[in-house]
Design a protein around this motif. Structure first.
Motif, mmCIF file in Angstrom:
data_model
loop_
_atom_site.group_PDB
_atom_site.id
_atom_site.type_symbol
_atom_site.label_atom_id
_atom_site.label_comp_id
_atom_site.label_asym_id
_atom_site.label_seq_id
_atom_site.Cartn_x
_atom_site.Cartn_y
_atom_site.Cartn_z
ATOM 1 N N LYS A 8 5.599 15.753 -10.328
ATOM 2 C CA LYS A 8 5.455 16.955 -9.502
ATOM 3 C C LYS A 8 6.572 17.922 -9.860
ATOM 4 O O LYS A 8 7.738 17.562 -9.884
ATOM 5 N N LEU A 20 8.902 11.701 3.909
ATOM 6 C CA LEU A 20 8.308 11.087 2.713
ATOM 7 C C LEU A 20 8.498 9.577 2.745
ATOM 8 O O LEU A 20 9.619 9.099 2.961
ATOM 9 N N LEU A 29 11.535 10.192 -7.016
ATOM 10 C CA LEU A 29 11.993 11.437 -6.403
ATOM 11 C C LEU A 29 13.378 11.800 -6.939
ATOM 12 O O LEU A 29 14.259 10.944 -7.044
ATOM 13 N N ALA A 70 9.183 15.091 -8.585
ATOM 14 C CA ALA A 70 8.864 13.662 -8.678
ATOM 15 C C ALA A 70 8.563 13.345 -10.133
ATOM 16 O O ALA A 70 7.759 14.028 -10.779
ATOM 17 N N ARG A 78 3.576 4.286 -8.793
ATOM 18 C CA ARG A 78 4.375 4.813 -7.684
ATOM 19 C C ARG A 78 3.464 5.565 -6.728
ATOM 20 O O ARG A 78 2.594 6.308 -7.153
HETATM 21 O O1 LIG Z 1 6.481 12.074 -4.520
HETATM 22 C C1 LIG Z 1 7.482 12.391 -3.868
HETATM 23 O O2 LIG Z 1 8.360 11.604 -3.531
HETATM 24 C C2 LIG Z 1 7.684 13.844 -3.502
HETATM 25 C C3 LIG Z 1 6.412 14.604 -3.241
HETATM 26 C C4 LIG Z 1 6.701 16.004 -2.868
HETATM 27 O O3 LIG Z 1 7.755 16.525 -3.116
HETATM 28 C C5 LIG Z 1 5.705 16.815 -2.146
HETATM 29 O O4 LIG Z 1 4.563 16.356 -1.980
HETATM 30 O O5 LIG Z 1 6.038 17.943 -1.737
#
Ligand SMILES: O=C(O)CCC(=O)C(=O)O
Ligand SMILES: [Fe+2]
Length: 138
Positions: A8, A20, A29, A70, A78
């Motif tokens: 991400k 989270l 993360l 991420a 994950r």
């Molecule tokens: O996958 C993660 O730990 C973070 C996901 C994230 O930052 C989000 O969905 O805004």
């Protein structure tokens, strides 16, 4: 193809706070601290709480929303669940008076929450670039 996929892209959340879940033993993360990407170390049964952009606006920048991303890791699946706490679309967000924040020092303008979310989502995810939507130009 973890070498080809980041996971991400860097961003801050447009929420008040985000909760989270994380895997116990897979790092993914990462937060941006002083320009460097720092992995959030996994611990058993974690819940990570991120400050989002709405709190930045309410506090006129006193509290910062964390830039994060991420990353994927080869051979390690994950899963994370994100819960975004967001005011109703019609709520107008602006710096709080009680944050010692007269209008003359506002760094953020009044924005309708739904407009902030949607305008931000229209933009390419690029760190905190979308926070311009609520900034007062100087
Ligand atoms: O996958 C993660 O730990 C973070 C996901 C994230 O930052 C989000 O969905 O805004
Ligand atoms: Fe996020």
């Amino acid at each position: 193809m973890p070498d080809k996929v980041l996971g991400k892209s860097p961003h801050s959340d447009t929420s008040t706070i985000t909760i989270l879940t994380q895997e116990d033993n897979v790092t993914g993360l990462q937060i941006r601290k002083e320009g460097e990407w720092v992995p959030v170390k996994p611990i058993p049964n974690p819940l990570v709480v991120n400050v989002g952009d709405v709190i930045v606006i309410w506090s006129n920048g006193k509290y910062k929303s964390i830039e994060h991303r991420a990353a994927t890791t080869e051979g390690q699946a994950r899963l994370s669940y994100a819960t975004f706490l967001v005011p109703h679309d019609d709520v107008e967000i602006e710096p709080f008076d009680h944050m010692d924040c007269p209008r003359s020092v506002w760094k953020y303008k009044k924005v309708r929450c739904g407009d902030y979310l949607r305008e931000s989502l229209k933009m390419k995810m690029d760190g905190k670039a979308h926070t311009q939507v609520a900034k007062i130009e100087t």
